[in-house]
Design a protein around this motif. Structure first.
Motif, PDB file in Angstrom:
ATOM      1  N   ILE A 192      57.188  68.121  60.802  1.00  0.00           N
ATOM      2  CA  ILE A 192      56.211  69.059  60.571  1.00  0.00           C
ATOM      3  C   ILE A 192      56.808  70.424  60.369  1.00  0.00           C
ATOM      4  O   ILE A 192      56.492  71.317  59.540  1.00  0.00           O
ATOM      5  N   THR A 193      57.873  70.633  61.295  1.00  0.00           N
ATOM      6  CA  THR A 193      58.610  72.178  61.289  1.00  0.00           C
ATOM      7  C   THR A 193      59.383  72.280  60.087  1.00  0.00           C
ATOM      8  O   THR A 193      59.186  73.269  59.092  1.00  0.00           O
ATOM      9  N   PHE A 194      59.956  71.051  59.539  1.00  0.00           N
ATOM     10  CA  PHE A 194      60.475  71.291  58.243  1.00  0.00           C
ATOM     11  C   PHE A 194      59.754  71.457  57.032  1.00  0.00           C
ATOM     12  O   PHE A 194      59.865  72.136  56.154  1.00  0.00           O
ATOM     13  N   GLY A 195      58.398  70.677  56.844  1.00  0.00           N
ATOM     14  CA  GLY A 195      57.567  70.902  56.054  1.00  0.00           C
ATOM     15  C   GLY A 195      56.895  72.297  55.822  1.00  0.00           C
ATOM     16  O   GLY A 195      56.794  72.742  54.824  1.00  0.00           O
ATOM     17  N   MET A 196      56.957  72.840  57.286  1.00  0.00           N
ATOM     18  CA  MET A 196      56.237  74.088  57.194  1.00  0.00           C
ATOM     19  C   MET A 196      57.271  75.096  56.604  1.00  0.00           C
ATOM     20  O   MET A 196      56.776  76.046  55.747  1.00  0.00           O
ATOM     21  N   VAL A 239      49.623  75.252  65.305  1.00  0.00           N
ATOM     22  CA  VAL A 239      51.146  75.738  65.718  1.00  0.00           C
ATOM     23  C   VAL A 239      51.744  74.716  66.813  1.00  0.00           C
ATOM     24  O   VAL A 239      52.788  74.609  66.480  1.00  0.00           O
ATOM     25  N   ALA A 240      51.109  74.211  67.565  1.00  0.00           N
ATOM     26  CA  ALA A 240      51.683  73.047  68.746  1.00  0.00           C
ATOM     27  C   ALA A 240      52.267  72.206  67.860  1.00  0.00           C
ATOM     28  O   ALA A 240      53.437  71.752  68.109  1.00  0.00           O
ATOM     29  N   ASP A 241      51.782  71.684  66.780  1.00  0.00           N
ATOM     30  CA  ASP A 241      52.309  70.284  66.017  1.00  0.00           C
ATOM     31  C   ASP A 241      53.549  70.889  65.240  1.00  0.00           C
ATOM     32  O   ASP A 241      54.460  70.116  65.418  1.00  0.00           O
ATOM     33  N   VAL A 242      53.642  72.370  64.726  1.00  0.00           N
ATOM     34  CA  VAL A 242      54.821  72.525  63.913  1.00  0.00           C
ATOM     35  C   VAL A 242      55.998  72.848  64.780  1.00  0.00           C
ATOM     36  O   VAL A 242      56.919  72.716  64.700  1.00  0.00           O
ATOM     37  N   VAL A 243      55.596  73.205  66.113  1.00  0.00           N
ATOM     38  CA  VAL A 243      56.607  73.592  67.049  1.00  0.00           C
ATOM     39  C   VAL A 243      57.138  72.178  67.697  1.00  0.00           C
ATOM     40  O   VAL A 243      58.414  71.905  67.831  1.00  0.00           O
ATOM     41  N   LYS A 244      56.297  71.368  67.944  1.00  0.00           N
ATOM     42  CA  LYS A 244      56.642  70.033  68.683  1.00  0.00           C
ATOM     43  C   LYS A 244      57.184  68.809  67.654  1.00  0.00           C
ATOM     44  O   LYS A 244      58.397  68.243  68.004  1.00  0.00           O
ATOM     45  N   ARG A 245      56.777  68.716  66.524  1.00  0.00           N
ATOM     46  CA  ARG A 245      57.247  67.612  65.619  1.00  0.00           C
ATOM     47  C   ARG A 245      58.113  68.399  64.674  1.00  0.00           C
ATOM     48  O   ARG A 245      57.710  68.785  63.552  1.00  0.00           O
TER      49      ARG A 245
END
Ligand code: HEM
Length: 209
Positions: A119-123, A110-116
């Protein structure tokens, strides 16, 4: 010469062949990884490989309509298999990231999805692919009627987000990235221009008649 008409059995065998051939790279590379033949960082190599094949299957899925419009290849019957293969690869890419890279620590994911942002776009792209995969069956097409086509237009933002994610994931853009991202951009541009191109084609046909 008109192409030979295939029996329904042969058509269905060809679609299954697309699934089998499509999944072969993942199985082969998984085997290479399991038998220690994927280099110094097998997890990263496998993760990147699955991401790249997600992009490739998105390209193939989006290429079906323009190839048909141009009269080069009528591959409509393979489109569902290609789209589902894109989803399977995206899901495996995410699973590799979540299980092998982040060792299933949910807070770290979750931290990675929020921070990078990449990763957000991929998710977001993967999340948008889920309803498309779930409704890629004849029962959903019947049940949703015209809403099915509207829902499946989500493949365009998925492709745009995938291209963005890819361009941000790699440190240096080389020929491989330019080719893949270029093809995606071209296919998305075709979709935008398609209504006008089709209308011009219709008018030309009417004028000739
Ligand atoms: C439709 C969805 C997605 C597509 C098309 C996609 C595609 C890609 C591609 C093409 C790469 C670069 C491969 C290379 O270096 O050659 C990549 C890298 C990566 N992707 Fe995705 N991806 C998607 C979703 C996700 C999701 C949901 C996650 C995790 C939440 C994710 C995590 C990563 C990571 C961590 C890398 C970089 C690996 C590294 O080099 O360190 N991706 N992805």
């Amino acid at each position: 010469m008109a192409p030979a008409k295939l029996s329904p059995r042969a058509q269905s065998a060809l679609v299954w062949a697309v699934y089998a051939v499509g999944l072969a790279p993942a199985l082969w590379t998984f085997w290479l990884g399991a038998s220690n033949q994927l280099g110094a960082d097998p997890v990263k190599t496998f993760e990147r490989f699955l991401g790249l094949w997600t992009i490739r299957f998105l390209i193939l899925t989006l290429a079906i309509t323009p190839l048909r419009d141009l009269g080069l290849f009528n591959g409509l019957r393979y489109r569902r298999a290609l789209g589902l293969l894109a989803f399977y690869y995206a899901a495996l890419h995410f699973l590799t990231y979540a299980v092998l890279d982040q060792t299933m620590v949910l807070s770290a994911i979750v931290a990675d999805v929020v921070k990078r942002p990449f990763i957000t776009f991929g998710m977001i792209a993967l999340t948008l692919l889920v309803p498309l995969a779930v409704t890629s069956n004849n029962a959903s097409i019947r049940r949703l009627g015209s809403r099915w086509s509207s829902l499946h237009r989500l493949v365009y933002p998925v492709a745009a987000l995938g291209a963005l994610h890819y361009s941000m994931a790699v440190k240096v853009l080389g020929a491989e990235q330019y080719i893949h991202i270029g093809l995606l951009v071209l296919l998305l541009a075709y979709r935008i221009a398609r209504p006008r191109l089709m209308e011009a084609k219709r008018q030309k046909r009417r004028a000739a008649a």
